[in-house]
Design a protein around this motif. Structure first.
Motif, PDB file in Angstrom:
ATOM      1  N   ASN A 147      37.701 -20.266   5.105  1.00  0.00           N
ATOM      2  CA  ASN A 147      37.404 -19.199   6.055  1.00  0.00           C
ATOM      3  C   ASN A 147      35.918 -18.841   5.971  1.00  0.00           C
ATOM      4  OD1 ASN A 147      37.139 -16.880   7.560  1.00  0.00           O
ATOM      5  ND2 ASN A 147      38.588 -15.677   6.370  1.00  0.00           N
ATOM      6  N   LEU A 148      35.190 -19.121   7.036  1.00  0.00           N
ATOM      7  CA  LEU A 148      33.757 -18.820   7.090  1.00  0.00           C
ATOM      8  C   LEU A 148      33.437 -17.751   8.130  1.00  0.00           C
ATOM      9  CD1 LEU A 148      32.518 -22.465   6.782  1.00  0.00           C
ATOM     10  CD2 LEU A 148      32.284 -20.668   5.081  1.00  0.00           C
ATOM     11  N   ARG A 149      34.447 -17.045   8.566  1.00  0.00           N
ATOM     12  CA  ARG A 149      34.261 -16.020   9.582  1.00  0.00           C
ATOM     13  C   ARG A 149      33.223 -14.993   9.118  1.00  0.00           C
ATOM     14  NH1 ARG A 149      38.920 -12.195  11.869  1.00  0.00           N
ATOM     15  NH2 ARG A 149      37.937 -11.758  13.859  1.00  0.00           N
ATOM     16  N   ASN A 150      32.298 -14.655   9.993  1.00  0.00           N
ATOM     17  CA  ASN A 150      31.228 -13.684   9.718  1.00  0.00           C
ATOM     18  C   ASN A 150      30.408 -14.055   8.481  1.00  0.00           C
ATOM     19  OD1 ASN A 150      31.880 -11.903  11.901  1.00  0.00           O
ATOM     20  ND2 ASN A 150      33.610 -11.169  10.691  1.00  0.00           N
ATOM     21  N   SER A 151      30.150 -15.339   8.287  1.00  0.00           N
ATOM     22  CA  SER A 151      29.485 -15.788   7.058  1.00  0.00           C
ATOM     23  C   SER A 151      28.072 -15.218   6.904  1.00  0.00           C
ATOM     24  CB  SER A 151      29.473 -17.305   6.962  1.00  0.00           C
ATOM     25  OG  SER A 151      28.732 -17.875   8.009  1.00  0.00           O
ATOM     26  N   LYS A 152      27.345 -15.033   7.988  1.00  0.00           N
ATOM     27  CA  LYS A 152      25.998 -14.468   7.852  1.00  0.00           C
ATOM     28  C   LYS A 152      26.049 -13.055   7.292  1.00  0.00           C
ATOM     29  CE  LYS A 152      23.843 -17.348  11.317  1.00  0.00           C
ATOM     30  NZ  LYS A 152      23.167 -17.461  12.588  1.00  0.00           N
ATOM     31  N   ARG A 153      26.979 -12.274   7.779  1.00  0.00           N
ATOM     32  CA  ARG A 153      27.142 -10.907   7.274  1.00  0.00           C
ATOM     33  C   ARG A 153      27.655 -10.929   5.836  1.00  0.00           C
ATOM     34  NH1 ARG A 153      29.854  -8.025  12.569  1.00  0.00           N
ATOM     35  NH2 ARG A 153      27.970  -8.184  13.854  1.00  0.00           N
ATOM     36  N   ARG A 154      28.567 -11.834   5.559  1.00  0.00           N
ATOM     37  CA  ARG A 154      29.113 -11.946   4.206  1.00  0.00           C
ATOM     38  C   ARG A 154      28.026 -12.373   3.214  1.00  0.00           C
ATOM     39  NH1 ARG A 154      34.407 -15.498   5.300  1.00  0.00           N
ATOM     40  NH2 ARG A 154      34.861 -15.142   3.092  1.00  0.00           N
ATOM     41  N   ASN A 155      27.178 -13.311   3.624  1.00  0.00           N
ATOM     42  CA  ASN A 155      26.083 -13.750   2.750  1.00  0.00           C
ATOM     43  C   ASN A 155      25.106 -12.611   2.496  1.00  0.00           C
ATOM     44  OD1 ASN A 155      27.196 -16.296   2.666  1.00  0.00           O
ATOM     45  ND2 ASN A 155      25.817 -17.146   4.190  1.00  0.00           N
ATOM     46  N   GLU A 156      24.860 -11.820   3.527  1.00  0.00           N
ATOM     47  CA  GLU A 156      23.959 -10.687   3.369  1.00  0.00           C
ATOM     48  C   GLU A 156      24.576  -9.639   2.438  1.00  0.00           C
ATOM     49  OE1 GLU A 156      21.707  -7.718   6.344  1.00  0.00           O
ATOM     50  OE2 GLU A 156      21.595  -9.843   6.825  1.00  0.00           O
ATOM     51  N   LYS A 157      25.874  -9.453   2.544  1.00  0.00           N
ATOM     52  CA  LYS A 157      26.563  -8.517   1.647  1.00  0.00           C
ATOM     53  C   LYS A 157      26.423  -8.989   0.196  1.00  0.00           C
ATOM     54  CE  LYS A 157      30.994  -8.566   0.768  1.00  0.00           C
ATOM     55  NZ  LYS A 157      32.453  -8.506   0.864  1.00  0.00           N
ATOM     56  N   ILE A 158      26.635 -10.271  -0.037  1.00  0.00           N
ATOM     57  CA  ILE A 158      26.481 -10.833  -1.385  1.00  0.00           C
ATOM     58  C   ILE A 158      25.049 -10.614  -1.873  1.00  0.00           C
ATOM     59  CG2 ILE A 158      26.487 -12.966  -2.738  1.00  0.00           C
ATOM     60  CD1 ILE A 158      28.625 -14.018  -0.715  1.00  0.00           C
ATOM     61  N   SER A 159      24.085 -10.829  -1.002  1.00  0.00           N
ATOM     62  CA  SER A 159      22.675 -10.654  -1.370  1.00  0.00           C
ATOM     63  C   SER A 159      22.388  -9.222  -1.806  1.00  0.00           C
ATOM     64  CB  SER A 159      21.765 -11.023  -0.196  1.00  0.00           C
ATOM     65  OG  SER A 159      21.903 -12.371   0.133  1.00  0.00           O
ATOM     66  N   ARG A 160      22.866  -8.231  -1.038  1.00  0.00           N
ATOM     67  CA  ARG A 160      22.617  -6.835  -1.392  1.00  0.00           C
ATOM     68  C   ARG A 160      23.305  -6.483  -2.714  1.00  0.00           C
ATOM     69  NH1 ARG A 160      20.405  -8.073   2.804  1.00  0.00           N
ATOM     70  NH2 ARG A 160      19.262  -9.066   1.139  1.00  0.00           N
ATOM     71  N   LEU A 161      24.538  -6.942  -2.901  1.00  0.00           N
ATOM     72  CA  LEU A 161      25.238  -6.666  -4.156  1.00  0.00           C
ATOM     73  C   LEU A 161      24.518  -7.305  -5.344  1.00  0.00           C
ATOM     74  CD1 LEU A 161      28.949  -7.119  -2.997  1.00  0.00           C
ATOM     75  CD2 LEU A 161      27.841  -4.986  -3.715  1.00  0.00           C
ATOM     76  N   ALA A 162      24.014  -8.504  -5.147  1.00  0.00           N
ATOM     77  CA  ALA A 162      23.271  -9.189  -6.217  1.00  0.00           C
ATOM     78  C   ALA A 162      21.992  -8.428  -6.546  1.00  0.00           C
ATOM     79  CB  ALA A 162      22.954 -10.619  -5.802  1.00  0.00           C
ATOM     80  N   GLU A 163      21.294  -7.952  -5.526  1.00  0.00           N
ATOM     81  CA  GLU A 163      20.066  -7.177  -5.754  1.00  0.00           C
ATOM     82  C   GLU A 163      20.367  -5.920  -6.556  1.00  0.00           C
ATOM     83  OE1 GLU A 163      17.986  -8.729  -1.634  1.00  0.00           O
ATOM     84  OE2 GLU A 163      18.952  -6.759  -1.684  1.00  0.00           O
ATOM     85  N   LEU A 164      21.445  -5.248  -6.211  1.00  0.00           N
ATOM     86  CA  LEU A 164      21.834  -4.047  -6.951  1.00  0.00           C
ATOM     87  C   LEU A 164      22.184  -4.403  -8.392  1.00  0.00           C
ATOM     88  CD1 LEU A 164      24.014  -2.272  -4.240  1.00  0.00           C
ATOM     89  CD2 LEU A 164      21.800  -1.500  -5.128  1.00  0.00           C
TER      90      LEU A 164
END
Length: 166
Positions: free
Chosen positions: A126-143
């Motif tokens: 399932n790759l639905r909304n992958s750009k948003r999901r990748n961005e979410k992962i990025s923000r969580l990683a930054e935190l």
């Protein structure tokens, strides 16, 4: 941190892709953290056998701020695998080091190769909304790493999704 991903077509030249990952001359150093070219060829065979459009998903993770290899692997294991429901042991992970376009960016970036085809079910991940999901992962990683938050295109969607997930 930036995490972006795209599918590699199941009819693509696997050798060209694996050469890029494992031997590309533009990198100062290549560290194979997990997997090998045969693992990728296997992903393509599974996808081709299931008549899927993509052989694998190729994610690239890079950070402006310094990130250790251990931190990168923790993000892959804890955030990327969780988000895309992947078994960490099935991934191919390669670290490239080279000068970046801006002198103050970390020289390391990571290639994470995820099977597009579930080997058991034969269905695509399932790759639905992958750009948003990748961005979410990025923000969580930054935190998680204490890095400065990068402004992304999908900030509002990421905020609402994180709020929804608690």
């Amino acid at each position: 941190m930036i995490i972006k991903g795209h599918g590699i077509g199941s009819s693509s030249d696997v050798k060209k892709f694996t050469d890029y990952l494992f031997t590309h001359e533009k990198n100062e150093q290549i560290n194979i953290l997990q997997g090998n070219p045969e693992n990728i060829r296997s992903m393509f065979r599974d996808a081709h056998g299931a008549n899927l459009k993509y052989g694998c998903q190729h994610f690239i993770m890079s950070s402006k701020e310094e990130m250790s290899q251990e931190q990168a692997l923790n993000i892959i294991k804890g955030l990327i695998c969780k988000e895309y429901n992947q078994n960490y042991d099935d991934l191919v992970i390669v670290n490239h080091q080279k000068e970046r376009s801006t002198y103050d960016s970390d020289k390391n970036h990571y290639h994470i190769i995820i099977p597009h085809c579930d080997a058991i079910t034969g269905k695509a991940i399932n790759l639905r909304n992958s750009k948003r999901r990748n961005e979410k992962i990025s923000r969580l990683a930054e935190l998680e790493l204490g890095h400065a938050l990068v402004k992304g295109r999908h900030n509002k969607a990421v905020f609402h999704q994180l709020e929804k997930e608690g």
